[in-house]
Design a protein around this motif. Structure first.
Motif, PDB file in Angstrom:
ATOM      1  N   ALA A 317       0.846  -1.191   0.000  1.00 20.85           N
ATOM      2  CA  ALA A 317       0.000   0.000   0.000  1.00 20.85           C
ATOM      3  C   ALA A 317       0.877   1.234   0.000  1.00 20.85           C
ATOM      4  O   ALA A 317       1.953   1.256   0.610  1.00 20.85           O
ATOM      5  CB  ALA A 317      -0.932   0.009   1.205  1.00 20.85           C
ATOM      6  N   PHE A 318       0.400   2.279  -0.671  1.00 21.46           N
ATOM      7  CA  PHE A 318       1.191   3.496  -0.830  1.00 21.46           C
ATOM      8  C   PHE A 318       0.371   4.733  -0.490  1.00 21.46           C
ATOM      9  O   PHE A 318      -0.693   4.972  -1.071  1.00 21.46           O
ATOM     10  CB  PHE A 318       1.706   3.600  -2.267  1.00 21.46           C
ATOM     11  N   LEU A 319       0.872   5.494   0.476  1.00 19.50           N
ATOM     12  CA  LEU A 319       0.313   6.790   0.814  1.00 19.50           C
ATOM     13  C   LEU A 319       1.262   7.863   0.280  1.00 19.50           C
ATOM     14  O   LEU A 319       2.412   7.934   0.699  1.00 19.50           O
ATOM     15  CB  LEU A 319       0.180   6.962   2.333  1.00 19.50           C
ATOM     16  N   ALA A 320       0.785   8.668  -0.657  1.00 21.10           N
ATOM     17  CA  ALA A 320       1.577   9.803  -1.135  1.00 21.10           C
ATOM     18  C   ALA A 320       1.395  10.963  -0.165  1.00 21.10           C
ATOM     19  O   ALA A 320       0.355  11.096   0.476  1.00 21.10           O
ATOM     20  CB  ALA A 320       1.127  10.213  -2.529  1.00 21.10           C
ATOM     21  N   THR A 321       2.400  11.810  -0.050  1.00 21.39           N
ATOM     22  CA  THR A 321       2.267  13.044   0.718  1.00 21.39           C
ATOM     23  C   THR A 321       2.272  14.224  -0.249  1.00 21.39           C
ATOM     24  O   THR A 321       3.055  14.246  -1.198  1.00 21.39           O
ATOM     25  CB  THR A 321       3.395  13.198   1.743  1.00 21.39           C
ATOM     26  N   ALA A 322       1.368  15.179  -0.006  1.00 23.25           N
ATOM     27  CA  ALA A 322       1.287  16.397  -0.810  1.00 23.25           C
ATOM     28  C   ALA A 322       1.452  17.602   0.109  1.00 23.25           C
ATOM     29  O   ALA A 322       1.082  17.548   1.278  1.00 23.25           O
ATOM     30  CB  ALA A 322      -0.047  16.465  -1.547  1.00 23.25           C
ATOM     31  N   LEU A 323       1.979  18.677  -0.441  1.00 22.19           N
ATOM     32  CA  LEU A 323       2.242  19.886   0.327  1.00 22.19           C
ATOM     33  C   LEU A 323       1.512  21.086  -0.268  1.00 22.19           C
ATOM     34  O   LEU A 323       1.351  21.182  -1.497  1.00 22.19           O
ATOM     35  CB  LEU A 323       3.740  20.198   0.330  1.00 22.19           C
ATOM     36  N   GLY A 324       1.096  21.994   0.627  1.00 17.80           N
ATOM     37  CA  GLY A 324       0.554  23.258   0.167  1.00 17.80           C
ATOM     38  C   GLY A 324       1.658  24.231  -0.178  1.00 17.80           C
ATOM     39  O   GLY A 324       1.816  24.633  -1.335  1.00 17.80           O
ATOM     40  N   THR A 325       2.448  24.636   0.821  1.00 17.27           N
ATOM     41  CA  THR A 325       3.512  25.619   0.588  1.00 17.27           C
ATOM     42  C   THR A 325       4.833  25.174   1.192  1.00 17.27           C
ATOM     43  O   THR A 325       4.874  24.453   2.187  1.00 17.27           O
ATOM     44  CB  THR A 325       3.151  26.991   1.198  1.00 17.27           C
ATOM     45  N   ILE A 326       5.895  25.607   0.545  1.00 21.15           N
ATOM     46  CA  ILE A 326       7.261  25.527   1.080  1.00 21.15           C
ATOM     47  C   ILE A 326       7.829  26.924   0.845  1.00 21.15           C
ATOM     48  O   ILE A 326       8.634  27.158  -0.051  1.00 21.15           O
ATOM     49  CB  ILE A 326       8.122  24.461   0.371  1.00 21.15           C
ATOM     50  N   ARG A 327       7.390  27.859   1.645  1.00 22.35           N
ATOM     51  CA  ARG A 327       7.638  29.273   1.342  1.00 22.35           C
ATOM     52  C   ARG A 327       9.121  29.615   1.311  1.00 22.35           C
ATOM     53  O   ARG A 327       9.558  30.474   0.533  1.00 22.35           O
ATOM     54  CB  ARG A 327       6.891  30.156   2.340  1.00 22.35           C
ATOM     55  N   HIS A 328       9.926  28.962   2.134  1.00 28.20           N
ATOM     56  CA  HIS A 328      11.353  29.284   2.130  1.00 28.20           C
ATOM     57  C   HIS A 328      12.059  28.785   0.878  1.00 28.20           C
ATOM     58  O   HIS A 328      13.222  29.104   0.651  1.00 28.20           O
ATOM     59  CB  HIS A 328      12.032  28.727   3.387  1.00 28.20           C
ATOM     60  N   GLN A 329      11.353  28.004   0.048  1.00 28.59           N
ATOM     61  CA  GLN A 329      11.899  27.573  -1.242  1.00 28.59           C
ATOM     62  C   GLN A 329      11.137  28.217  -2.405  1.00 28.59           C
ATOM     63  O   GLN A 329      11.279  27.793  -3.557  1.00 28.59           O
ATOM     64  CB  GLN A 329      11.846  26.040  -1.360  1.00 28.59           C
ATOM     65  N   GLY A 330      10.306  29.197  -2.106  1.00 23.77           N
ATOM     66  CA  GLY A 330       9.575  29.894  -3.164  1.00 23.77           C
ATOM     67  C   GLY A 330       8.326  29.187  -3.645  1.00 23.77           C
ATOM     68  O   GLY A 330       7.740  29.575  -4.661  1.00 23.77           O
ATOM     69  N   VAL A 331       7.895  28.143  -2.926  1.00 19.75           N
ATOM     70  CA  VAL A 331       6.671  27.425  -3.294  1.00 19.75           C
ATOM     71  C   VAL A 331       5.533  28.016  -2.471  1.00 19.75           C
ATOM     72  O   VAL A 331       5.352  27.674  -1.295  1.00 19.75           O
ATOM     73  CB  VAL A 331       6.809  25.908  -3.043  1.00 19.75           C
ATOM     74  N   ASP A 332       4.770  28.906  -3.070  1.00 21.70           N
ATOM     75  CA  ASP A 332       3.688  29.595  -2.370  1.00 21.70           C
ATOM     76  C   ASP A 332       2.369  28.868  -2.561  1.00 21.70           C
ATOM     77  O   ASP A 332       2.336  27.751  -3.102  1.00 21.70           O
ATOM     78  CB  ASP A 332       3.604  31.045  -2.852  1.00 21.70           C
ATOM     79  N   ALA A 333       1.272  29.480  -2.122  1.00 23.85           N
ATOM     80  CA  ALA A 333      -0.040  28.834  -2.145  1.00 23.85           C
ATOM     81  C   ALA A 333      -0.349  28.279  -3.538  1.00 23.85           C
ATOM     82  O   ALA A 333      -0.137  28.970  -4.551  1.00 23.85           O
ATOM     83  CB  ALA A 333      -1.117  29.826  -1.727  1.00 23.85           C
ATOM     84  N   PRO A 334      -0.833  27.044  -3.611  1.00 28.59           N
ATOM     85  CA  PRO A 334      -1.072  26.407  -4.909  1.00 28.59           C
ATOM     86  C   PRO A 334      -2.275  26.996  -5.630  1.00 28.59           C
ATOM     87  O   PRO A 334      -3.221  27.478  -4.990  1.00 28.59           O
ATOM     88  CB  PRO A 334      -1.324  24.942  -4.531  1.00 28.59           C
ATOM     89  N   LYS A 395      -0.494  21.349   4.962  1.00 33.17           N
ATOM     90  CA  LYS A 395      -0.756  22.659   4.366  1.00 33.17           C
ATOM     91  C   LYS A 395       0.504  23.501   4.219  1.00 33.17           C
ATOM     92  O   LYS A 395       0.703  24.158   3.197  1.00 33.17           O
ATOM     93  CB  LYS A 395      -1.793  23.411   5.206  1.00 33.17           C
ATOM     94  N   ASP A 396       1.381  23.486   5.209  1.00 37.59           N
ATOM     95  CA  ASP A 396       2.549  24.359   5.159  1.00 37.59           C
ATOM     96  C   ASP A 396       3.698  23.723   5.924  1.00 37.59           C
ATOM     97  O   ASP A 396       3.499  23.113   6.974  1.00 37.59           O
ATOM     98  CB  ASP A 396       2.223  25.724   5.776  1.00 37.59           C
ATOM     99  N   THR A 397       4.918  23.869   5.383  1.00 33.81           N
ATOM    100  CA  THR A 397       6.074  23.289   6.077  1.00 33.81           C
ATOM    101  C   THR A 397       6.407  24.087   7.336  1.00 33.81           C
ATOM    102  O   THR A 397       6.885  23.523   8.316  1.00 33.81           O
ATOM    103  CB  THR A 397       7.306  23.275   5.158  1.00 33.81           C
ATOM    104  N   GLY A 398       6.214  25.378   7.291  1.00 36.76           N
ATOM    105  CA  GLY A 398       6.421  26.191   8.482  1.00 36.76           C
ATOM    106  C   GLY A 398       7.855  26.279   8.951  1.00 36.76           C
ATOM    107  O   GLY A 398       8.117  26.625  10.092  1.00 36.76           O
ATOM    108  N   ARG A 399       8.812  25.940   8.083  1.00 40.78           N
ATOM    109  CA  ARG A 399      10.222  25.991   8.488  1.00 40.78           C
ATOM    110  C   ARG A 399      10.995  26.868   7.521  1.00 40.78           C
ATOM    111  O   ARG A 399      10.770  26.839   6.302  1.00 40.78           O
ATOM    112  CB  ARG A 399      10.843  24.582   8.480  1.00 40.78           C
ATOM    113  N   ASP A 400      11.948  27.611   8.033  1.00 39.63           N
ATOM    114  CA  ASP A 400      12.758  28.487   7.206  1.00 39.63           C
ATOM    115  C   ASP A 400      14.242  28.159   7.250  1.00 39.63           C
ATOM    116  O   ASP A 400      15.016  28.682   6.482  1.00 39.63           O
ATOM    117  CB  ASP A 400      12.583  29.950   7.625  1.00 39.63           C
TER     118      ASP A 400
END
Length: 409
Positions: A317-334, A395-400
């Motif tokens: 079985a496979f659970l994928a993980t998806a992210l909303g933002t990685i703001r410190h890498q320039g990945v903003d709200a989708p 939703k957000d990584t929250g790390r910088d």
């Protein structure tokens, strides 16, 4: 909000995960769309801890060097070495510096304290001894396999002596030259010595297989499983080095495919031993073909997860993980018309999503693919939602900041 999407959303907990599956899988994989984000590792730790405690999983396998992982396994099962030593020597790809990985190892050791051997949780690295810049010498795997067989079988059955192996291997730095990754002429993988080593590795693995009844009867389970690991790794590394020396246009595609093939063989072996939890990049665990661009060229190959799924069926079985933002890498709200955008609009910071109900909520339409501005993040492929057994959304990584480690445990 797309109608019906809230029906597809659950809390991230073992009961919800098992509710998405027809049966408890022997191998349960949790992917991630990028590496090194603390929040993803924290979510993994929490979920894996509960799955060990509540569902009886007894191996945790990470995308790290399979031979280095033996150092971690010795520590969590028997207390060998200090935590600092294990984090330094037991992980590849700099995984040892992440606090969440340190906490996982610390928890596994504490969980095992006072438990019987059959109830202990084990650790496994399931990647080959490979780095982006090259591959390890096959020395460790070959010599360990030869040493094991020398102690167990008649010397006349061995295809060579330890001295012959040492002479053929030569200096380790000729195998690990990073220039060989981009220049096939710098690789030693198709020299006469390397070709002879491939034949000897094949003979040693054949002897291991032929002597299985005797070896199982005269070895501890750890000795037997590690001998098989050494054999798989020796053969895989020599095959990988041979492909590094190949100047053909298919060279890089063959290398990435070989890496995942080695991963798959290791996952099948650890799952054979006990119910296993796996964490790696989504691209290594998904069921559909993996793709990437390297050196400007598009590459396609079957991932370790796709290979394992072909062997195990519903036991995987496979659970994928998806992210909303990685703001410190320039990945903003989708964008709102992407899968991540739809999930980002939910109030939950973290949730488990039923991908089949999610796909049904789109009423036959395919969401737009998200395009990442950062090469290190791979969004979900909306065309393959139903190939996931679940989607963990954060939703957000929250790390910088890059994680660091201080102090002792």
């Amino acid at each position: 909000m797309t109608p019906g999407i809230t029906d597809a959303v659950h809390a991230v907990d073992p009961a919800a995960v098992m509710g998405l599956l027809p049966t408890r899988p022997r191998l349960l994989a949790l992917g991630e769309p990028t590496h090194g984000e603390d929040v993803l590792l924290d979510v993994r730790n929490e979920l894996f801890r509960h799955l060990v405690e509540q569902e009886g999983y007894r191996t945790i396998a990470l995308e790290s060097d399979c031979l280095m992982g033996l150092v971690v396994d010795d520590h969590v099962t028997s207390g060998t070495g200090t935590l600092d030593e294990v984090m330094e020597r037991g992980f590849s790809h700099e995984w040892g510096v992440f606090p969440a990985n340190r906490e996982l190892v610390r928890w596994m050791r504490a969980f095992n304290d006072g438990r019987s051997e059959s109830e202990r949780v084990r650790f496994a690295g399931f990647d080959g001894p490979l780095e982006i810049t090259g591959a390890a010498s096959p020395r460790q795997a070959l010599t360990a396999l030869h040493t094991y067989l020398t102690a167990k079988v008649d010397a006349a059955l061995l295809p060579c002596t330890a001295e012959t192996l040492d002479d053929l291997l030569g200096a380790d730095d000729r195998w690990t030259d990073p220039a060989a990754m981009t220049d096939p002429a710098r690789s030693v993988g198709q020299t006469p010595d390397a070709r002879q080593l491939r034949l000897l590795a094949d003979d040693l693995v054949a002897l291991l297989d032929a002597q299985t009844p005797h070896l199982v009867a005269t070895s501890t389970p750890d000795e037997w499983h590690r001998a098989r690991l050494y054999g798989r790794t020796a053969v895989g590394l020599l095959r990988y080095h041979a492909s590094m020396a190949d100047p053909s246009p298919s060279r890089m595609a063959r290398l990435v495919a070989l890496r995942d093939s080695m991963m798959a063989a290791n996952l099948l072996a650890v799952a054979e031993r006990s119910p296993t939890l796996v964490n790696a990049h989504n691209g290594h665990l998904q069921r559909h073909r993996s793709t990437m661009r390297m050196g400007g060229l598009p590459l396609e190959w079957w991932s370790a997860g796709a290979i394992v799924d072909a062997h195990m069926g519903e036991e995987y079985a496979f659970l994928a993980t998806a992210l909303g933002t990685i703001r410190h890498q320039g990945v903003d709200a989708p964008p709102p018309d992407t899968v991540e955008g739809l999930l980002y609009a939910l109030p939950q910071e973290r949730c488990l999503v039923d991908p089949r109900r999610l796909a049904a909520a789109f009423a036959g339409t395919t969401p737009a693919p998200r395009v990442s501005p950062w090469y290190g993040y791979a969004p979900l492929d909306p065309a393959h939602l139903a190939g996931n057994d679940g989607i963990v959304f954060v939703k957000d990584t929250g790390r910088d900041l890059t994680p660091s480690v201080s102090g002792n445990d």
